[in-house]
Motif scaffolding. Structure first.
Motif, mmCIF file in Angstrom:
data_model
loop_
_atom_site.group_PDB
_atom_site.id
_atom_site.type_symbol
_atom_site.label_atom_id
_atom_site.label_comp_id
_atom_site.label_asym_id
_atom_site.label_seq_id
_atom_site.Cartn_x
_atom_site.Cartn_y
_atom_site.Cartn_z
ATOM 1 N N PRO A 1 -24.555 -32.905 -15.615
ATOM 2 C CA PRO A 1 -24.667 -33.521 -16.941
ATOM 3 C C PRO A 1 -26.072 -33.391 -17.517
ATOM 4 C CG PRO A 1 -24.575 -35.191 -15.229
ATOM 5 C CD PRO A 1 -24.319 -33.886 -14.560
ATOM 6 N N PRO A 2 -26.217 -33.587 -18.843
ATOM 7 C CA PRO A 2 -27.550 -33.564 -19.431
ATOM 8 C C PRO A 2 -28.404 -34.653 -18.785
ATOM 9 C CG PRO A 2 -25.901 -34.336 -21.041
ATOM 10 C CD PRO A 2 -25.158 -33.822 -19.851
ATOM 11 N N GLY A 3 -29.614 -34.293 -18.412
ATOM 12 C CA GLY A 3 -30.505 -35.277 -17.783
ATOM 13 C C GLY A 3 -30.449 -35.258 -16.267
ATOM 14 N N ALA A 4 -29.570 -34.444 -15.693
ATOM 15 C CA ALA A 4 -29.431 -34.417 -14.231
ATOM 16 C C ALA A 4 -30.621 -33.734 -13.564
ATOM 17 C CB ALA A 4 -28.144 -33.713 -13.827
ATOM 18 N N LYS B 1 -26.885 -32.932 -33.413
ATOM 19 C CA LYS B 1 -25.757 -33.871 -33.239
ATOM 20 C C LYS B 1 -25.379 -34.031 -31.766
ATOM 21 C CE LYS B 1 -23.057 -31.865 -36.311
ATOM 22 N NZ LYS B 1 -22.000 -31.422 -37.178
ATOM 23 N N GLY B 2 -25.886 -33.137 -30.947
ATOM 24 C CA GLY B 2 -25.502 -33.173 -29.532
ATOM 25 C C GLY B 2 -24.170 -32.495 -29.290
ATOM 26 N N ALA B 3 -23.747 -31.663 -30.264
ATOM 27 C CA ALA B 3 -22.476 -30.925 -30.104
ATOM 28 C C ALA B 3 -22.761 -29.563 -29.481
ATOM 29 C CB ALA B 3 -21.822 -30.774 -31.470
ATOM 30 N N LEU B 4 -21.700 -28.776 -29.298
ATOM 31 C CA LEU B 4 -21.874 -27.466 -28.675
ATOM 32 C C LEU B 4 -21.870 -26.350 -29.712
ATOM 33 C CD1 LEU B 4 -19.596 -27.663 -25.480
ATOM 34 C CD2 LEU B 4 -22.046 -28.111 -25.679
ATOM 35 N N LYS C 1 -25.599 -40.186 -26.201
ATOM 36 C CA LYS C 1 -24.242 -40.669 -25.873
ATOM 37 C C LYS C 1 -23.222 -39.585 -26.178
ATOM 38 C CE LYS C 1 -24.707 -45.600 -25.859
ATOM 39 N NZ LYS C 1 -24.914 -46.734 -26.761
ATOM 40 N N HIS C 2 -23.421 -38.909 -27.298
ATOM 41 C CA HIS C 2 -22.483 -37.861 -27.669
ATOM 42 C C HIS C 2 -22.539 -36.702 -26.673
ATOM 43 C CE1 HIS C 2 -19.695 -35.763 -30.117
ATOM 44 N NE2 HIS C 2 -20.515 -34.755 -30.345
ATOM 45 N N ARG C 3 -23.749 -36.348 -26.249
ATOM 46 C CA ARG C 3 -23.883 -35.236 -25.297
ATOM 47 C C ARG C 3 -23.178 -35.555 -23.980
ATOM 48 N NH1 ARG C 3 -29.389 -34.275 -26.373
ATOM 49 N NH2 ARG C 3 -29.953 -34.197 -24.185
ATOM 50 N N TYR D 1 -20.080 -33.572 -22.475
ATOM 51 C CA TYR D 1 -20.138 -33.088 -21.091
ATOM 52 C C TYR D 1 -18.859 -33.475 -20.334
ATOM 53 C CZ TYR D 1 -21.024 -32.796 -16.182
ATOM 54 O OH TYR D 1 -20.877 -32.503 -14.863
ATOM 55 N N ARG D 2 -18.495 -34.758 -20.452
ATOM 56 C CA ARG D 2 -17.330 -35.241 -19.707
ATOM 57 C C ARG D 2 -16.064 -34.481 -20.108
ATOM 58 N NH1 ARG D 2 -18.443 -40.456 -20.912
ATOM 59 N NH2 ARG D 2 -20.348 -40.519 -19.709
ATOM 60 N N LYS D 3 -15.888 -34.301 -21.418
ATOM 61 C CA LYS D 3 -14.650 -33.699 -21.903
ATOM 62 C C LYS D 3 -14.626 -32.185 -21.728
ATOM 63 C CE LYS D 3 -13.178 -37.062 -25.302
ATOM 64 N NZ LYS D 3 -13.594 -37.497 -26.623
#
Ligand code: AMP
Length: 196
Positions: free
Chosen positions: A8-11, A55-58, A138-140, A144-146
């Motif tokens: 995940p982001p931040g790992a 936006k933290g989207a892809l 939070k969006h990122r 990531y999860r989805k």
């Protein structure tokens, strides 16, 4: 050796990738860095990616896949590389397989860095990058999860995926990664052919 680093982001993918690249003499390829440079230089790619990243989207798969295909085709990649931030969707993972086959790369290792959400949010907020506001973070994590986390299962069907605990001392985490990369590769057994 070709390495995909998941998590995940931040790992700590970026930090760990840089250290691995230095120690093993691999090229560190961060798709996030490529995009951030493009934004800074205000290229056409940068202009397309800027808002999406804020936006933290892809960024769309076709754009990312084209970037990775082109980058991996360069001669200097022959000595091995570590992919940080790609693949991020199943589509990208499938495309990467194809690219690796086309370019004759056949020693892929997959490392997955883990950390809990509280720790991730804390780290991302401390990092203070432009796309590290609380809403974006939070969006990122949700993206990531989805979209990204199913990649792990995809790889587990093909090869061993090494889970590495991303919480703790940076150098210890790095030693743990280097150690699993030293293990001999185990592949699913080839089915015995019928003897004639
Ligand atoms: P990173 O530096 O890996 O955290 O990436 C920063 C941002 O760049 C992400 O939040 C995405 O908006 C974008 N990005 C980086 N890599 C990819 C990728 N493989 N697919 C789509 N978007 C990406």
């Amino acid at each position: 050796m070709q390495i995909v680093i998941l998590g995940p982001p931040g790992a700590g993918k970026g930090t760990q990738s840089l250290l691995i690249a230095q120690k093993l003499g691999l090229i560190h390829l961060s798709t996030g860095e490529i995009l951030r440079k493009a934004v800074e230089q205000d290229t056409e790619l940068g202009r397309r990616a800027k808002e999406i990243m804020q936006k933290g989207a892809l960024v769309p798969d076709d754009i990312m896949i084209a970037i990775v295909r082109q980058t991996l085709s360069s001669e200097e990649m022959k000595s091995g590389f570590i992919l940080d931030g790609f693949p991020r969707t199943l589509n990208q993972a499938i495309a990467l397989d194809k690219i690796l086959t086309e370019l004759n790369f056949n020693d892929l290792r997959v490392v997955n860095i883990t950390a809990n959400d509280d720790e991730l949010v804390k780290r991302l907020m401390l990092r203070g990058r432009k796309d590290d506001t609380i809403e974006t973070v939070k969006h990122r994590l949700e993206v990531y999860r989805k979209q990204t986390s199913p990649i792990k299962e995809y790889y587990e069907k093909k090869c061993r995926v090494y889970d590495i605990n991303g919480i703790g001392d940076i150098n210890e985490i790095n030693d743990n990664i280097i150690n699993v990369l030293k293990e001999p590769v185990t592949r699913p057994p080839v089915k015995a052919r019928n003897m004639e």
